[in-house]
Design an enzyme around this catalytic site. Sequence first.
Site, PDB file in Angstrom:
ATOM      1  N   ASN A  54       1.199  -4.894 -12.164  1.00 43.58           N
ATOM      2  CA  ASN A  54       0.865  -3.317 -12.722  1.00 43.58           C
ATOM      3  C   ASN A  54       1.204  -3.214 -14.027  1.00 43.58           C
ATOM      4  OD1 ASN A  54       3.499  -3.318 -11.254  1.00 43.58           O
ATOM      5  ND2 ASN A  54       3.356  -1.305 -10.855  1.00 43.58           N
ATOM      6  N   ILE A  55       0.384  -2.490 -14.632  1.00 43.70           N
ATOM      7  CA  ILE A  55       0.674  -2.247 -16.008  1.00 43.70           C
ATOM      8  C   ILE A  55       0.349  -0.806 -16.469  1.00 43.70           C
ATOM      9  CG2 ILE A  55      -0.170  -3.008 -18.504  1.00 43.70           C
ATOM     10  CD1 ILE A  55      -1.271  -5.503 -17.451  1.00 43.70           C
ATOM     11  N   GLU A  56       1.644  -0.125 -16.952  1.00 42.25           N
ATOM     12  CA  GLU A  56       1.355   1.299 -17.010  1.00 42.25           C
ATOM     13  C   GLU A  56       1.261   1.820 -18.343  1.00 42.25           C
ATOM     14  OE1 GLU A  56       4.795   2.722 -14.630  1.00 42.25           O
ATOM     15  OE2 GLU A  56       4.076   2.184 -13.005  1.00 42.25           O
ATOM     16  N   CYS A  93      -3.420  -1.328 -11.580  1.00 44.50           N
ATOM     17  CA  CYS A  93      -2.561  -1.972 -10.514  1.00 44.50           C
ATOM     18  C   CYS A  93      -2.604  -3.498 -10.473  1.00 44.50           C
ATOM     19  CB  CYS A  93      -3.119  -1.581  -9.022  1.00 44.50           C
ATOM     20  SG  CYS A  93      -3.216   0.208  -8.621  1.00 44.50           S
ATOM     21  N   GLU A 104      -3.293  -5.758  -8.079  1.00 42.65           N
ATOM     22  CA  GLU A 104      -4.403  -6.442  -7.444  1.00 42.65           C
ATOM     23  C   GLU A 104      -5.811  -6.615  -8.434  1.00 42.65           C
ATOM     24  OE1 GLU A 104      -2.324  -3.884  -6.380  1.00 42.65           O
ATOM     25  OE2 GLU A 104      -2.763  -3.427  -4.177  1.00 42.65           O
ATOM     26  N   CYS A 114      -3.824   0.683  -3.340  1.00 47.42           N
ATOM     27  CA  CYS A 114      -4.679   2.120  -3.272  1.00 47.42           C
ATOM     28  C   CYS A 114      -6.006   1.790  -3.128  1.00 47.42           C
ATOM     29  CB  CYS A 114      -4.325   2.382  -4.823  1.00 47.42           C
ATOM     30  SG  CYS A 114      -5.441   1.645  -6.040  1.00 47.42           S
ATOM     31  N   CYS A 150      -8.191  -0.394  -5.544  1.00 42.70           N
ATOM     32  CA  CYS A 150      -8.168  -1.567  -5.508  1.00 42.70           C
ATOM     33  C   CYS A 150      -8.952  -1.921  -4.203  1.00 42.70           C
ATOM     34  CB  CYS A 150      -6.585  -2.079  -5.411  1.00 42.70           C
ATOM     35  SG  CYS A 150      -5.855  -1.764  -6.971  1.00 42.70           S
TER      36      CYS A 150
HETATM   37  N1  THU Z   1       0.333   0.170  -7.798  1.00 48.29           N
HETATM   38  C1  THU Z   1      -0.144  -1.341  -7.816  1.00 48.29           C
HETATM   39  O1  THU Z   1       0.093  -2.113  -8.627  1.00 48.29           O
HETATM   40  N2  THU Z   1      -0.554  -1.766  -6.594  1.00 48.29           N
HETATM   41  C2  THU Z   1      -0.845  -0.806  -5.434  1.00 48.29           C
HETATM   42  O2  THU Z   1      -1.506  -1.279  -4.495  1.00 48.29           O
HETATM   43  C3  THU Z   1      -0.177   0.588  -5.448  1.00 48.29           C
HETATM   44  C4  THU Z   1       0.314   1.113  -6.751  1.00 48.29           C
HETATM   45  C5  THU Z   1       1.187   0.534  -8.890  1.00 48.29           C
HETATM   46  C6  THU Z   1       0.537   1.586  -9.740  1.00 48.29           C
HETATM   47  C7  THU Z   1       1.565   2.081 -10.609  1.00 48.29           C
HETATM   48  O3  THU Z   1       1.792   1.127 -11.564  1.00 48.29           O
HETATM   49  C8  THU Z   1       2.808   1.980  -9.310  1.00 48.29           C
HETATM   50  O4  THU Z   1       2.337   1.009  -8.562  1.00 48.29           O
HETATM   51  C9  THU Z   1       3.164   3.316  -8.768  1.00 48.29           C
HETATM   52  O5  THU Z   1       2.129   3.922  -8.214  1.00 48.29           O
END
Ligand code: THU
Length: 124
Positions: free
Chosen positions: A41-43, A52, A54, A85, A88
């Site tokens: 995940n990259i925010e 996310c 995935e 989520c 994804c």
């Molecule tokens: N996130 C994912 O990378 N995959 C998921 O299936 C659920 C959520 C990440 C998004 C965000 O960076 C962090 O988790 C918190 O929501």
Amino acid sequence: MDRELFEVAVKARQNAYIPYSHFAVGAAVRAKDGRIFTGCNIENASYGLCNCAERCAIFAAVKEGVREFDALCVTADTPQPVSPCGACRQVMAEFHIPKVYLTNLKGDCKETTVEELLPYSFAL
Ligand code: THU
């Protein structure tokens, strides 16, 4: 459980860029030809732009011309296997990923399908 895919997803998780949530996720997807692509995940400070793990893995494969997949594994440090989520799930549905392994770092695994994760998914 797909041990190889799991281990690659755990390693990919180390690159998660998570200054806001501090919640690291890793993913690995295996193409039909055997190649494995990874994601984390990259925010972003503009929260809605967070991507996310995935989708990062699937898009890494698609940008290399891959359209056919065998399985995807996602992992995080959660008490139960992490659950993807909705966005994804919709992307997994787009590429018809046959097997999905939801896992946590302890190695607990729930093997599922996109149909189970997203029944009646949108398609054109
Ligand atoms: N996130 C994912 O990378 N995959 C998921 O299936 C659920 C959520 C990440 C998004 C965000 O960076 C962090 O988790 C918190 O929501």
